[in-house]
Design a protein around this motif. Sequence first.
Motif, PDB file in Angstrom:
ATOM      1  N   ARG A 406       0.843  -1.197   0.000  1.00 29.80           N
ATOM      2  CA  ARG A 406       0.000   0.000   0.000  1.00 29.80           C
ATOM      3  C   ARG A 406       0.875   1.242   0.000  1.00 29.80           C
ATOM      4  N   ALA A 407       0.440   2.240  -0.749  1.00 26.26           N
ATOM      5  CA  ALA A 407       1.114   3.535  -0.734  1.00 26.26           C
ATOM      6  C   ALA A 407       0.112   4.584  -1.188  1.00 26.26           C
ATOM      7  N   TYR A 408       0.505   5.844  -1.056  1.00 30.01           N
ATOM      8  CA  TYR A 408      -0.319   6.958  -1.523  1.00 30.01           C
ATOM      9  C   TYR A 408       0.552   7.843  -2.404  1.00 30.01           C
ATOM     10  N   HIS A 409      -0.081   8.489  -3.385  1.00 30.69           N
ATOM     11  CA  HIS A 409       0.703   9.372  -4.252  1.00 30.69           C
ATOM     12  C   HIS A 409      -0.165  10.473  -4.840  1.00 30.69           C
ATOM     13  N   ILE A 410       0.521  11.526  -5.296  1.00 31.43           N
ATOM     14  CA  ILE A 410      -0.094  12.502  -6.189  1.00 31.43           C
ATOM     15  C   ILE A 410       0.571  12.306  -7.544  1.00 31.43           C
TER      16      ILE A 410
END
Length: 475
Positions: A406-410
């Motif tokens: 899992r990760a988050y990005h723009i």
Amino acid sequence: MFPFPCMPSSFSALRLPLLALLLGTALLASSPAHAQEFPSSEERVVDEIAAVVGNDIILRSEVEQQVQAMRQRLRQQQQGRVPPAEQLWDRVLQQRIDQKVLAAQAAQDTTLSVSDAQVQQYLDRRISRLAQRAGGREALEQTYGKSINQLKANFESQVREQLLAQQFRQRRLNNVRITPTEVREWFEDLSRDSLPTIPASVQLSHVVRRPEATAEARQQAREVATAIRDSARAGMPIEELASRYSDDSGSAEQGGRIQTSLDELVPSFAAVVSRAPVGEISDVFETPFGFHVARVNERSGNTVDFNHVLVEIDKSTSTGEEARSFLKAVRDSVVNQGAPLGLMARRYSEEEQSASQGGRVTAQSGESTLRLEVLGPSWRSTIDTLDVGEVSQPTEVRLLGSENERAYHIVKLTDRSPRHRMNIEQDYARIKNFALREKKQRVYQRWAKKLRDEVYVDVRTGDDDGAGALSMGAR
């Protein structure tokens, strides 16, 4: 002329010869029904010498294995249209001769070298991919009747030769250039009917943040790593501990052992193994992957041999709110305050590969043009909301090559190309690569022909007198 790469198509599951697979000439399919058997050390299988190059030989069995691999690959790419067996045989034999010639010439160049670590890294990567496709390392060993270490040992010399020949070839071809005029002339010579359809693609940059683990999860992982360290210091082999408890699946089955260059390691790991006393169990230390315990076996220059145990931190209970908030602030700096996204990626992104490239997202091949159809749903749903030049809101993502993380990005959409017939205006960079590749091939063929005049080559395929026979069991 180099063919344009075809889109992958479905194909029947055939077991391909291991030598060809390890040398990177084909992919391993999953069915064991057509497994290629390899002789045990006790068996005496009569083989024949196909060619002699300098002081080395090429066996008929080596050529046949790679012919099978090439035939399978061509069936995939050309929907069953495969050249006659005689043509494939000659093509593969000539390639093997060229490789032997290059290796013989490269051996005389004292500025070229292939380290043990490079060979092991190559073999480890290939074995890992083969094991995944075979259903695990045990399945791979059962299929070929050999342990992983035996498989590596059998083909170490061939891989070393291949890597040395590649270095020699690349040094000669790196200086080959192509002009815009040559590119256009190359494209204009193509038949219009042969031009492929280019699938929809995008170019992207992003800034990545990983969810923060809870304090409880972090403490639990550290305690497990500490217990493993204490067991190792009390005398339990770190190899056994790695096999039982390490979350690094790539090395756990090897007892946690890795041979590599320090440059290949993340800085926080390299900092420890570059200084740790040889033979001693390290303190627990943290990297972006989790907590580690390591033992350095040997250091030589920039190469290090070590065993380690990885304990990952469970982030499944994290809400990701901290990562989202951080990325919102980064996006505000980019969109409203004019900060370059590339600069923000280098400073703040937690995905090292893209961060080092200013956030540019690339495939494993290094290609920055990404086909939409191979991106996961989390990528496509974000990209669909963007116009070229826009930056997305923070979203959850499964990173390329790390689908389970899992990760988050723009994301910034740098370019978008719809499905279209290849043309010089939209696809100049791609066409240039094809044209340059063909030019390099022509240069290489002339060069290889010249090198052959300097090395003894005797092609023996087709001899009927048995002079080329060789007992593999006696080698």
